[in-house]
Design a protein around this motif. Structure first.
Motif, PDB file in Angstrom:
ATOM      1  N   PRO A  17      17.320  32.212   2.042  1.00 18.18           N
ATOM      2  CA  PRO A  17      16.709  32.275   3.394  1.00 18.18           C
ATOM      3  C   PRO A  17      16.253  33.710   3.738  1.00 18.18           C
ATOM      4  O   PRO A  17      16.964  34.451   4.426  1.00 18.18           O
ATOM      5  CB  PRO A  17      17.861  31.815   4.284  1.00 18.18           C
ATOM      6  CG  PRO A  17      19.093  32.232   3.558  1.00 18.18           C
ATOM      7  CD  PRO A  17      18.791  32.090   2.101  1.00 18.18           C
ATOM      8  N   THR A  18      15.078  34.068   3.239  1.00 24.32           N
ATOM      9  CA  THR A  18      14.504  35.400   3.534  1.00 24.32           C
ATOM     10  C   THR A  18      13.184  35.231   4.275  1.00 24.32           C
ATOM     11  O   THR A  18      12.511  34.202   4.155  1.00 24.32           O
ATOM     12  CB  THR A  18      14.270  36.178   2.227  1.00 24.32           C
ATOM     13  OG1 THR A  18      13.407  35.414   1.379  1.00 24.32           O
ATOM     14  CG2 THR A  18      15.580  36.426   1.502  1.00 24.32           C
ATOM     15  N   LEU A  19      12.796  36.244   5.078  1.00 20.90           N
ATOM     16  CA  LEU A  19      11.522  36.202   5.817  1.00 20.90           C
ATOM     17  C   LEU A  19      10.359  36.245   4.848  1.00 20.90           C
ATOM     18  O   LEU A  19      10.344  37.031   3.894  1.00 20.90           O
ATOM     19  CB  LEU A  19      11.424  37.362   6.798  1.00 20.90           C
ATOM     20  CG  LEU A  19      12.414  37.296   7.990  1.00 20.90           C
ATOM     21  CD1 LEU A  19      12.289  38.569   8.822  1.00 20.90           C
ATOM     22  CD2 LEU A  19      12.125  36.073   8.828  1.00 20.90           C
ATOM     23  N   ILE A  43       0.230  33.016   5.719  1.00 18.60           N
ATOM     24  CA  ILE A  43       0.676  31.661   6.062  1.00 18.60           C
ATOM     25  C   ILE A  43      -0.494  30.709   5.950  1.00 18.60           C
ATOM     26  O   ILE A  43      -1.540  30.906   6.565  1.00 18.60           O
ATOM     27  CB  ILE A  43       1.245  31.631   7.489  1.00 18.60           C
ATOM     28  CG1 ILE A  43       2.523  32.492   7.548  1.00 18.60           C
ATOM     29  CG2 ILE A  43       1.553  30.200   7.918  1.00 18.60           C
ATOM     30  CD1 ILE A  43       3.120  32.585   8.931  1.00 18.60           C
ATOM     31  N   ASP A  44      -0.319  29.665   5.092  1.00 18.75           N
ATOM     32  CA  ASP A  44      -1.321  28.604   4.933  1.00 18.75           C
ATOM     33  C   ASP A  44      -0.697  27.341   5.507  1.00 18.75           C
ATOM     34  O   ASP A  44       0.085  26.646   4.849  1.00 18.75           O
ATOM     35  CB  ASP A  44      -1.674  28.444   3.455  1.00 18.75           C
ATOM     36  CG  ASP A  44      -2.793  27.420   3.233  1.00 18.75           C
ATOM     37  OD1 ASP A  44      -3.113  26.700   4.190  1.00 18.75           O
ATOM     38  OD2 ASP A  44      -3.278  27.338   2.088  1.00 18.75           O
ATOM     39  N   ALA A  45      -1.016  27.052   6.739  1.00 22.73           N
ATOM     40  CA  ALA A  45      -0.351  25.965   7.466  1.00 22.73           C
ATOM     41  C   ALA A  45      -0.530  24.607   6.815  1.00 22.73           C
ATOM     42  O   ALA A  45       0.286  23.702   7.007  1.00 22.73           O
ATOM     43  CB  ALA A  45      -0.849  25.936   8.903  1.00 22.73           C
ATOM     44  N   ASP A  46      -1.657  24.429   6.048  1.00 28.24           N
ATOM     45  CA  ASP A  46      -1.896  23.107   5.449  1.00 28.24           C
ATOM     46  C   ASP A  46      -1.146  22.923   4.120  1.00 28.24           C
ATOM     47  O   ASP A  46      -0.911  21.786   3.684  1.00 28.24           O
ATOM     48  CB  ASP A  46      -3.391  22.885   5.231  1.00 28.24           C
ATOM     49  CG  ASP A  46      -4.154  22.755   6.559  1.00 28.24           C
ATOM     50  OD1 ASP A  46      -3.534  22.213   7.507  1.00 28.24           O
ATOM     51  OD2 ASP A  46      -5.317  23.159   6.603  1.00 28.24           O
ATOM     52  N   ASN A  47      -0.843  23.995   3.438  1.00 37.10           N
ATOM     53  CA  ASN A  47      -0.214  23.891   2.114  1.00 37.10           C
ATOM     54  C   ASN A  47       1.273  24.241   2.115  1.00 37.10           C
ATOM     55  O   ASN A  47       1.938  24.147   1.087  1.00 37.10           O
ATOM     56  CB  ASN A  47      -0.933  24.770   1.107  1.00 37.10           C
ATOM     57  CG  ASN A  47      -2.326  24.234   0.800  1.00 37.10           C
ATOM     58  OD1 ASN A  47      -2.474  23.034   0.555  1.00 37.10           O
ATOM     59  ND2 ASN A  47      -3.336  25.093   0.856  1.00 37.10           N
ATOM     60  N   GLY A  72      20.817  31.769  16.280  1.00 36.24           N
ATOM     61  CA  GLY A  72      20.184  32.837  15.514  1.00 36.24           C
ATOM     62  C   GLY A  72      20.050  32.527  14.038  1.00 36.24           C
ATOM     63  O   GLY A  72      20.437  31.480  13.545  1.00 36.24           O
ATOM     64  N   PHE A  73      19.492  33.499  13.364  1.00 39.53           N
ATOM     65  CA  PHE A  73      19.199  33.389  11.931  1.00 39.53           C
ATOM     66  C   PHE A  73      20.481  33.657  11.133  1.00 39.53           C
ATOM     67  O   PHE A  73      21.276  34.531  11.533  1.00 39.53           O
ATOM     68  CB  PHE A  73      18.105  34.408  11.582  1.00 39.53           C
ATOM     69  CG  PHE A  73      17.630  34.324  10.166  1.00 39.53           C
ATOM     70  CD1 PHE A  73      16.679  33.390   9.815  1.00 39.53           C
ATOM     71  CD2 PHE A  73      18.161  35.165   9.193  1.00 39.53           C
ATOM     72  CE1 PHE A  73      16.239  33.328   8.503  1.00 39.53           C
ATOM     73  CE2 PHE A  73      17.720  35.091   7.899  1.00 39.53           C
ATOM     74  CZ  PHE A  73      16.752  34.179   7.544  1.00 39.53           C
ATOM     75  N   PRO A  74      20.700  33.027   9.996  1.00 41.41           N
ATOM     76  CA  PRO A  74      19.830  32.041   9.343  1.00 41.41           C
ATOM     77  C   PRO A  74      20.038  30.638   9.898  1.00 41.41           C
ATOM     78  O   PRO A  74      21.092  30.325  10.413  1.00 41.41           O
ATOM     79  CB  PRO A  74      20.278  32.117   7.892  1.00 41.41           C
ATOM     80  CG  PRO A  74      21.743  32.461   7.962  1.00 41.41           C
ATOM     81  CD  PRO A  74      21.870  33.380   9.144  1.00 41.41           C
ATOM     82  N   TYR A  75      18.943  29.856   9.793  1.00 45.97           N
ATOM     83  CA  TYR A  75      19.003  28.476  10.254  1.00 45.97           C
ATOM     84  C   TYR A  75      19.557  27.614   9.125  1.00 45.97           C
ATOM     85  O   TYR A  75      19.174  27.756   7.972  1.00 45.97           O
ATOM     86  CB  TYR A  75      17.614  27.986  10.663  1.00 45.97           C
ATOM     87  CG  TYR A  75      16.923  28.930  11.622  1.00 45.97           C
ATOM     88  CD1 TYR A  75      17.535  29.251  12.849  1.00 45.97           C
ATOM     89  CD2 TYR A  75      15.685  29.484  11.318  1.00 45.97           C
ATOM     90  CE1 TYR A  75      16.900  30.115  13.732  1.00 45.97           C
ATOM     91  CE2 TYR A  75      15.052  30.341  12.205  1.00 45.97           C
ATOM     92  CZ  TYR A  75      15.663  30.664  13.398  1.00 45.97           C
ATOM     93  OH  TYR A  75      15.047  31.519  14.273  1.00 45.97           O
ATOM     94  N   THR A  76      20.491  26.746   9.411  1.00 52.55           N
ATOM     95  CA  THR A  76      21.081  25.859   8.381  1.00 52.55           C
ATOM     96  C   THR A  76      21.051  24.427   8.848  1.00 52.55           C
ATOM     97  O   THR A  76      21.005  24.153  10.051  1.00 52.55           O
ATOM     98  CB  THR A  76      22.547  26.230   8.088  1.00 52.55           C
ATOM     99  OG1 THR A  76      23.312  26.058   9.275  1.00 52.55           O
ATOM    100  CG2 THR A  76      22.680  27.671   7.627  1.00 52.55           C
ATOM    101  N   PHE A  77      21.022  23.525   7.887  1.00 51.22           N
ATOM    102  CA  PHE A  77      21.192  22.113   8.203  1.00 51.22           C
ATOM    103  C   PHE A  77      21.893  21.445   7.021  1.00 51.22           C
ATOM    104  O   PHE A  77      21.851  21.941   5.895  1.00 51.22           O
ATOM    105  CB  PHE A  77      19.846  21.441   8.509  1.00 51.22           C
ATOM    106  CG  PHE A  77      18.896  21.419   7.337  1.00 51.22           C
ATOM    107  CD1 PHE A  77      18.061  22.506   7.085  1.00 51.22           C
ATOM    108  CD2 PHE A  77      18.826  20.317   6.489  1.00 51.22           C
ATOM    109  CE1 PHE A  77      17.191  22.483   6.003  1.00 51.22           C
ATOM    110  CE2 PHE A  77      17.954  20.301   5.421  1.00 51.22           C
ATOM    111  CZ  PHE A  77      17.120  21.394   5.169  1.00 51.22           C
TER     112      PHE A  77
END
Length: 668
Positions: free
Chosen positions: A616-618, A623-627, A658-663
């Motif tokens: 989980p790194t920035l 940024i290609d929103a479609d791909n 806050g960061f990092p986001y986990t699920f």
């Protein structure tokens, strides 16, 4: 050889290195002992019952031994340790019946009865059942006088009386010809580095001319023309192998039981109570034989001056002779009682004739056809007797080639059946079948030995029995009777050739030693299928945890994975870790082990060959929103799907944690 010497309390007393001259000496009916020589820096006397172990057998000292002192720091030993059969030299052969403790008595019995008393006396000293009977010859009863005899001397007397040999196999005593094992071939440069011939003892029978004397039983000189049974051609002697020289011998006892005779069967038995002149009652036994077609008491069959006898062959009276009268009117035999003492009569008690018993009547004239058959039987016995004792009686032997002995697993044991091969020694035949009667083995290497083979041993250690026709008594064939111990389910003694298993013990052994075909089972050791296997309902393979995929595959396969799973066959492989706490994602064979140390919040990523992870790194790129795809859960299809981030409308508010986001997610 390093030899450990223990005292009778099983405590180690000495550990010594034996000299090269130390040997294990085995000779039939003579010795089973270890001769040991060594030096020791201290004075350590050896006591009675100190022992050593060799090949699983305990060899003990029979008398106190003190070493020879050569200096203040050197003592030399030259001592013998004896096998368990030599304990018989220290035990008296006693009559223990009904609590007696007699050292002078006579015993009229079968080979088994005489040997059973030996076993009882030996076990009396041990205090438990140690000795048992193995192979025992079957022969007619013999009466032996035991007069202050040791069990060792008693064995010699029993073997001589029944014209056989005695030998021990561990704690099993045998009374039969000592020959065992599959026959092995030995010869010069074939297991032996030398082959020699030596003379046998002087009392071993050898002759080339036999002058036989036939039986006088059931022979009427007035009709037959001779007082003894004759050979068919009426010859008075028979020659064989006279190229060895002319050695004459006369034999009568060997043929005493060959005579014109009828073997009958008891059809019915009755008894009558009588009272004697002394007012004491007694019982007379009568029996009939419906199969006898002649009358022994007729004038034509009577022999003047002779009293008729019957000899029982089977049943409780087997081996016993009785004077008897035959009643021509009732066609019955009346047995004349024998009185061993004032209180006992025979027949009587349990020793009585029974229906089905066989017997031989004698001392009367038989029909001519019985005389003709007896002459043929007599000739066969004479020929076999001469053949046996006109053969070479020499002893043959030599030194063993230990490499050959080890390579071919040749047993160096008394009685081992051998075929000695030599064109020089054995002429056109090229071999001589025999057995080992003496073996002297080096302790430094038990495969180095000097062996001696002979088909007969001298009377010095009692005559042997040939296992072909029979020895000496040609009518009563000498067979072997194996007496077997029954091991119960709770009996912990070892299984041997002389012990059989009870039904419950058999099931217990099968359960311990065999895999069940009916129930779930497991094997304690590795199982190898040499010709493959067929699995119809799937195969489960559980393996210990492996560090690498290569190690895992080496556990499963030897050559090719195609040999492990057949076409259309289900196979489930489970990798069982040593402990539950060892479970990890990186421990799977198709997952890079580095995932176990990935940063918190990392996601698993499937590559071409294995699973890895994305940290989980920035993201610093364009940024290609479609791909660019993100996983979302579709509640309609109940599956995870990937959608481009351009499909997300309205923006996303970051969670307050806050960061990092986990699920969390589940792998299927």
């Amino acid at each position: 050889m390093e030899l450990k010497i223990y005292n009778q309390s099983e405590e180690l007393k000495l550990t010594v290195s034996t000299s090269s001259s130390s040997t294990w000496n085995m000779e039939l009916m003579t010795e089973n002992a270890i001769s040991v020589s060594f030096t020791h820096p201290f004075y350590v006397p050896l006591d009675v019952n100190d022992y050593v172990l060799l090949s699983g057998v305990k060899f003990s000292i029979n008398k106190e031994y003190k070493p020879k002192q050569k200096s203040t720091q050197e003592y030399t030993y030259s001592v013998k340790f004896y096998g368990p059969e030599h304990d018989a030299q220290r035990v008296m052969y006693l009559n223990l019946t009904d609590g007696q403790y007699d050292v002078q008595f006579s015993l009229d019995g079968s080979p088994r009865e005489h040997l059973k008393k030996w076993v009882d006396n030996m076990n009396r000293i041990y205090g438990r059942e140690v000795w048992s009977m193995g192979d025992v010859v079957v022969a007619a009863n013999q009466t032996i006088e035991y007069n202050n005899s040791s069990c060792w001397d008693a064995l010699a007397s029993i073997a001589e009386a029944f014209e056989t040999e005695w030998w021990a196999d561990g704690f099993t005593i045998n009374l039969s010809r000592c020959e065992r094992g599959e026959r092995i071939s030995l010869g010069y440069m074939q297991g032996l580095t030398s082959l020699t011939q030596s003379e046998n003892s002087n009392d071993v029978k050898f002759f080339t001319r036999l002058i036989p004397l036939g039986s006088t039983k059931n022979i009427d000189r007035s009709r037959y023309g001779y007082s003894r049974l004759q050979l068919p051609d009426k010859s008075t002697y028979v020659d064989r192998n006279t190229q060895y020289g002319l050695y004459e011998y006369v034999e009568e006892a060997a043929f005493a039981e060959i005579f014109p005779h009828y073997t009958g069967t008891v059809s019915s038995v009755r008894s009558e109570e009588k009272t004697g002149e002394d007012k004491k009652s007694f019982t007379i036994y009568y029996f009939k034989d419906n199969g006898m077609t002649f009358d022994p008491s007729s004038k034509d069959n009577e022999i003047a001056g002779l009293v008729k006898y019957v000899s029982f062959q089977t049943g409780d009276l087997a081996g016993r002779d009785f004077e008897a009268n035959y009643n021509s009117a009732t066609k019955e035999w009346e047995i004349i009682n024998i009185y061993p003492d004032e209180e006992t009569q025979i027949p009587g008690g349990n020793l009585i004739p029974r229906v089905g018993n066989t017997y031989i009547p004698w001392n009367f004239r038989m029909p001519v056809e019985y005389e003709t058959q007896a002459e043929q039987d007599y000739k066969a016995a004479v020929d076999n007797y001469l053949k046996k004792y006109s053969e070479d009686v020499s002893k043959y032997g030599g030194d063993t080639d230990y490499i050959y002995i080890d390579t071919h697993n040749v047993p160096l044991q008394l009685g081992q059946s051998v075929r000695l091969t030599s064109d020089e020694y054995f002429g056109a035949v090229g071999y001589r079948d025999s057995r080992m009667t003496k073996v002297v083995r080096k302790l430094d290497n038990l495969s180095i030995a000097t062996i001696e083979c002979s088909n007969r041993v001298g009377k010095g250690w009692k005559t042997q029995v040939d296992n072909s026709l029979s020895e000496l008594k040609y009518v009563i064939g000498q067979k072997e009777e194996t007496v077997l111990d029954v091991l119960k389910s709770w009996d912990g003694r070892d299984i041997t050739d002389y012990r059989v298993l009870s039904g419950l013990r058999t099931l217990k052994e099968i359960k311990q030693r065999a895999l069940s075909r009916l129930e779930n089972d497991e094997a304690a050791g590795h199982i190898k299928f040499k010709k493959g296997e067929t699995v119809e309902n799937g195969l489960i393979v559980r393996l210990p945890k492996q560090d690498t995929p290569a190690a895992l595959m080496s556990c499963l396969l030897e050559e090719d994975i195609d040999t492990f799973i057949e076409e259309d066959e289900d196979a489930l492989m489970e990798i069982a870790p040593a402990e539950i706490s060892d479970l990890s994602f990186g421990g799977l064979s198709n997952v890079n082990s580095s995932v176990d140390s990935a940063p918190v919040g990392s996601l698993p990523v499937k590559g071409e060959n294995e699973w890895s992870y994305a940290a989980p790194t920035l993201y610093a790129g364009v940024i290609d929103a479609d791909n660019m795809l993100v996983p979302v859960f579709d509640r309609r299809t109940q599956t995870m799907v990937f959608i481009p981030i351009s499909a997300i409308r309205g923006g996303v508010t970051p969670p307050p944690t806050g960061f990092p986001y986990t699920f969390s997610f589940a792998l299927r």
